[in-house]
Design a protein around this motif. Sequence first.
Motif, PDB file in Angstrom:
ATOM      1  N   ILE A   9     -20.211 -12.437  43.268  1.00  0.00           N
ATOM      2  CA  ILE A   9     -18.955 -11.731  43.007  1.00  0.00           C
ATOM      3  C   ILE A   9     -19.202 -10.286  42.592  1.00  0.00           C
TER       4      ILE A   9
ATOM      5  N   VAL B 224     -17.234  -8.408  34.990  1.00  0.00           N
ATOM      6  CA  VAL B 224     -17.138  -9.854  35.201  1.00  0.00           C
ATOM      7  C   VAL B 224     -17.536 -10.576  33.925  1.00  0.00           C
TER       8      VAL B 224
ATOM      9  N   VAL C  69     -12.442 -10.287  35.242  1.00  0.00           N
ATOM     10  CA  VAL C  69     -12.359 -10.804  36.606  1.00  0.00           C
ATOM     11  C   VAL C  69     -12.290 -12.324  36.544  1.00  0.00           C
ATOM     12  N   GLN C  70     -11.303 -12.899  37.240  1.00  0.00           N
ATOM     13  CA  GLN C  70     -11.172 -14.352  37.322  1.00  0.00           C
ATOM     14  C   GLN C  70     -11.102 -14.763  38.787  1.00  0.00           C
ATOM     15  N   VAL C  71     -11.660 -15.927  39.068  1.00  0.00           N
ATOM     16  CA  VAL C  71     -11.567 -16.517  40.396  1.00  0.00           C
ATOM     17  C   VAL C  71     -10.773 -17.797  40.232  1.00  0.00           C
TER      18      VAL C  71
ATOM     19  N   VAL D 150     -18.611 -15.927  45.950  1.00  0.00           N
ATOM     20  CA  VAL D 150     -17.246 -15.772  46.459  1.00  0.00           C
ATOM     21  C   VAL D 150     -17.222 -16.261  47.900  1.00  0.00           C
TER      22      VAL D 150
ATOM     23  N   GLU E 274     -10.620 -17.288  48.791  1.00  0.00           N
ATOM     24  CA  GLU E 274     -10.467 -17.441  47.346  1.00  0.00           C
ATOM     25  C   GLU E 274      -9.584 -16.334  46.783  1.00  0.00           C
ATOM     26  N   THR E 275      -8.897 -16.662  45.680  1.00  0.00           N
ATOM     27  CA  THR E 275      -8.022 -15.709  45.002  1.00  0.00           C
ATOM     28  C   THR E 275      -8.750 -15.146  43.793  1.00  0.00           C
ATOM     29  N   ILE E 276      -8.819 -13.825  43.730  1.00  0.00           N
ATOM     30  CA  ILE E 276      -9.526 -13.144  42.643  1.00  0.00           C
ATOM     31  C   ILE E 276      -8.552 -12.230  41.918  1.00  0.00           C
ATOM     32  N   THR E 277      -8.579 -12.275  40.584  1.00  0.00           N
ATOM     33  CA  THR E 277      -7.771 -11.389  39.756  1.00  0.00           C
ATOM     34  C   THR E 277      -8.706 -10.378  39.104  1.00  0.00           C
TER      35      THR E 277
ATOM     36  N   THR F 163      -4.234  -8.978  42.049  1.00  0.00           N
ATOM     37  CA  THR F 163      -4.592 -10.295  42.543  1.00  0.00           C
ATOM     38  C   THR F 163      -4.814 -10.153  44.036  1.00  0.00           C
TER      39      THR F 163
ATOM     40  N   TYR G 196     -10.320  -7.554  51.737  1.00  0.00           N
ATOM     41  CA  TYR G 196      -9.385  -8.267  50.860  1.00  0.00           C
ATOM     42  C   TYR G 196      -7.954  -7.915  51.228  1.00  0.00           C
TER      43      TYR G 196
END
Length: 127
Positions: A6, A26, A31-33, A44, A48-51, A60, A80
């Motif tokens: 990531i 991170v 950063v969140q997945v 990654v 996948e959704t990453i914030t 997001t 993205y």
Amino acid sequence: MEKTRIDKWLWATRFYKTRSLASHEVTSGHVQVGGQDVKPSREVKLGETITVRQGSVTRTVVVKGISEQRGSASMAQLLYEETPESVAKREAAQLQRRLAPEPALTISQGRPTKRDRRDMQKVWSSD
């Protein structure tokens, strides 16, 4: 290539200027997945959704491509896609910041001088 770390992905997509800065963000929990805090070594995958939180801006995004090399900004944007809800929230926050007055601008003459403070004390003490 179907997956990458990531921190490398965030650097390649130009969310952060250096890979070490991406790794630090991170680790800091910015950063969140899928709504979960992750480590920089987390891989990654497509879809996948990453914030990502950068200062006061939270984005997001959905992973559309994988790259470990940093390219041009136009190429990075192909990796993205920002969700419509994220775009709406970001634009609303931007509008709110633009419409909110800067607190320092409400002061007409700046900080009072020593003479101004003495005059104010005279007025307050005479009451």
